[in-house]
Design an enzyme around this catalytic site. Structure first.
Site, mmCIF file in Angstrom:
data_model
loop_
_atom_site.group_PDB
_atom_site.id
_atom_site.type_symbol
_atom_site.label_atom_id
_atom_site.label_comp_id
_atom_site.label_asym_id
_atom_site.label_seq_id
_atom_site.Cartn_x
_atom_site.Cartn_y
_atom_site.Cartn_z
ATOM 1 N N GLY A 21 0.822 -1.211 0.000
ATOM 2 C CA GLY A 21 0.000 0.000 0.000
ATOM 3 C C GLY A 21 0.852 1.256 0.000
ATOM 4 O O GLY A 21 2.085 1.188 0.032
ATOM 5 N N ARG A 55 11.691 6.830 -4.889
ATOM 6 C CA ARG A 55 12.923 6.520 -5.614
ATOM 7 C C ARG A 55 12.662 6.356 -7.109
ATOM 8 O O ARG A 55 13.460 6.778 -7.944
ATOM 9 C CB ARG A 55 13.558 5.244 -5.048
ATOM 10 C CG ARG A 55 13.992 5.362 -3.604
ATOM 11 C CD ARG A 55 14.795 4.161 -3.165
ATOM 12 N NE ARG A 55 14.023 2.935 -3.142
ATOM 13 C CZ ARG A 55 13.330 2.506 -2.099
ATOM 14 N NH1 ARG A 55 13.304 3.217 -0.985
ATOM 15 N NH2 ARG A 55 12.656 1.365 -2.138
ATOM 16 N N ASN A 56 11.547 5.717 -7.452
ATOM 17 C CA ASN A 56 11.249 5.486 -8.864
ATOM 18 C C ASN A 56 10.913 6.786 -9.585
ATOM 19 O O ASN A 56 11.335 6.990 -10.731
ATOM 20 C CB ASN A 56 10.101 4.486 -8.981
ATOM 21 C CG ASN A 56 10.510 3.096 -8.545
ATOM 22 O OD1 ASN A 56 11.175 2.369 -9.283
ATOM 23 N ND2 ASN A 56 10.143 2.724 -7.322
ATOM 24 N N VAL A 97 17.349 0.574 -3.770
ATOM 25 C CA VAL A 97 16.747 -0.220 -4.840
ATOM 26 C C VAL A 97 15.589 0.555 -5.463
ATOM 27 O O VAL A 97 14.744 1.100 -4.762
ATOM 28 C CB VAL A 97 16.230 -1.565 -4.294
ATOM 29 C CG1 VAL A 97 15.481 -2.328 -5.379
ATOM 30 C CG2 VAL A 97 17.388 -2.405 -3.767
ATOM 31 N N LYS A 99 3.020 0.074 -10.329
ATOM 32 C CA LYS A 99 3.034 1.493 -9.955
ATOM 33 C C LYS A 99 4.449 2.064 -9.969
ATOM 34 O O LYS A 99 4.635 3.264 -10.217
ATOM 35 C CB LYS A 99 2.364 1.694 -8.588
ATOM 36 C CG LYS A 99 2.991 0.931 -7.424
ATOM 37 C CD LYS A 99 4.055 1.706 -6.683
ATOM 38 C CE LYS A 99 4.643 0.922 -5.528
ATOM 39 N NZ LYS A 99 5.679 1.672 -4.807
ATOM 40 N N SER A 150 3.004 3.905 1.145
ATOM 41 C CA SER A 150 3.743 4.070 2.404
ATOM 42 C C SER A 150 5.205 4.366 2.135
ATOM 43 O O SER A 150 5.906 3.525 1.580
ATOM 44 C CB SER A 150 3.625 2.797 3.252
ATOM 45 O OG SER A 150 3.931 1.655 2.465
ATOM 46 N N GLU A 205 12.778 -0.621 -7.711
ATOM 47 C CA GLU A 205 12.221 -1.850 -8.274
ATOM 48 C C GLU A 205 11.612 -1.640 -9.653
ATOM 49 O O GLU A 205 11.531 -2.567 -10.456
ATOM 50 C CB GLU A 205 11.174 -2.446 -7.329
ATOM 51 C CG GLU A 205 11.753 -3.105 -6.083
ATOM 52 C CD GLU A 205 12.499 -4.404 -6.367
ATOM 53 O OE1 GLU A 205 12.529 -4.835 -7.541
ATOM 54 O OE2 GLU A 205 13.056 -4.982 -5.427
#
Length: 347
Positions: free
Chosen positions: A152, A271-272, A295, A207, A154, A297
């Site tokens: 979720g 981060r993404n 990381v 996402k 967070s 992802e």
């Protein structure tokens, strides 16, 4: 009840802090954070801070820290205990195999596993629960483990700070769902339950790729209209892949789908999203990931998601556009022009 969190990264540490903070709400509960690196575990234990991932957050005094695998796992081996796997997805199979070996020594008592990692295995295209199920089948532990995922919207830092959030636990095992709600649903955190494991895991993976796309658009200063369009059409791609794979539409309209997408695509701690912003500046992917230090992802699983979409005959222009930029050396502006010149669609 003993709860062992495996993984001393930002998210594992944040969850451990949350559980330890409200430990008094559940009598006779012990919370332990396992950190793979012994020197790092020693530093965290001595300073009561995880300087690498959450430098400004002090760990509760009742949170136990160890790098000893046997101690950490051995104390969470009864049917009343919980193992929380907070490693990156790339380590999930290895951790599951190690846990299975320990479970075999414990006379097949039902174990409870909950993982926090998000993504899709790059080479196989497997979701986290499929990775775990393969390990359980190989190790002959199919009936010994009750497992699920907690996901979720967070950010670890906010959870560690005790700011409000809401998450979803997804499992086919009611006892695990109830255990998770009992432990985690405290003060600043609300926990909702579903049996749609596939939908929750797909939402958590896709996402991240869509957040890279939104970061690219924002980095190119395409405007708020473009951001809204990307999130909305990205949501459409996410849900169509999910429905094709047997997930529920309501999952994608909830916390693990739309909620997590909005946070990751727009939040400054994402981060993404940061990867997308840097790609828009024409920085190389290698340079971006080296500077990030965490990381991302979405980079790891973007091509696996694209292949899944192709397998289930789902058109995903946004996800494919991200893959073009990440892996096929296509310039971001060229991708934008290509997308805007696509034929009109009815839905």
């Amino acid at each position: 009840m003993n709860v062992t969190i495996l993984g001393g990264g930002a998210w594992g540490t944040a969850i451990a802090i949350h559980l330890a903070k409200y430990q008094s709400q559940i009598p006779n509960t012990k919370i332990t954070l396992w950190v793979r690196d012994a020197s790092k575990a020693k530093e965290i234990l001595e300073t009561r801070k995880n300087a690498q991932y959450l430098p400004s957050i002090e760990l509760p005094p009742n949170l136990n820290i160890t790098s000893d695998w046997d101690t950490a796992v051995g104390q969470a081996m009864t049917s009343k205990d919980l193992i929380v796997i907070a490693t990156p997805l790339s380590a999930l199979a290895e951790i599951a195999e190690q846990l299975c070996r320990r479970t075999l020594e414990n006379n097949q008592v039902i174990q409870h596993w909950l993982w926090l990692c998000k993504g899709i295995e790059a080479n196989s295209g497997k979701l986290p629960h499929e990775i775990v199920e393969k390990v359980l089948e190989t190790q002959g532990q199919t009936d010994a483990i009750h497992y699920g995922v907690l996901s979720g919207p967070s950010f670890a830092k906010e959870v560690a700070q005790g700011l409000p959030c809401a998450l979803t636990v997804a499992s086919q095992f009611n006892d695990l769902n109830e255990m998770t709600q009992t432990l985690f649903h405290q003060k600043s955190m609300r926990i909702y339950v579903t049996d749609d494991v596939t939908g929750v895991e797909l939402g958590g993976a896709i996402k991240n790729v869509l957040a890279i796309a939104t970061g690219i658009a924002d980095g190119l200063e395409l405007g708020l209209n473009a951001r809204a369009a990307l999130i909305t059409r990205g949501m459409n791609e996410m849900s169509r892949i999910g429905i094709a794979m047997g997930a529920k539409m309501e999952t994608f309209l909830g916390l693990a789908g739309l909620g997590d997408l909005i946070l990751t695509a727009t939040g400054e701690l994402s981060r993404n999203r940061k990867v997308g912003l840097e790609l828009a500046k024409n920085h190389s992917l290698e340079e971006i990931l080296n500077q990030l230090g965490h990381v991302a992802e979405g980079v790891r699983c973007a091509q696996a998601i694209e292949r899944l979409a192709q397998k289930f005959h789902v058109e995903t222009p946004i996800i494919s556009a991200v893959c073009d930029i990440l892996f096929r050396d296509v310039k971001a502006l060229d991708v934008v022009n290509k997308m805007m010149s696509r034929d009109p669609k009815s839905k």
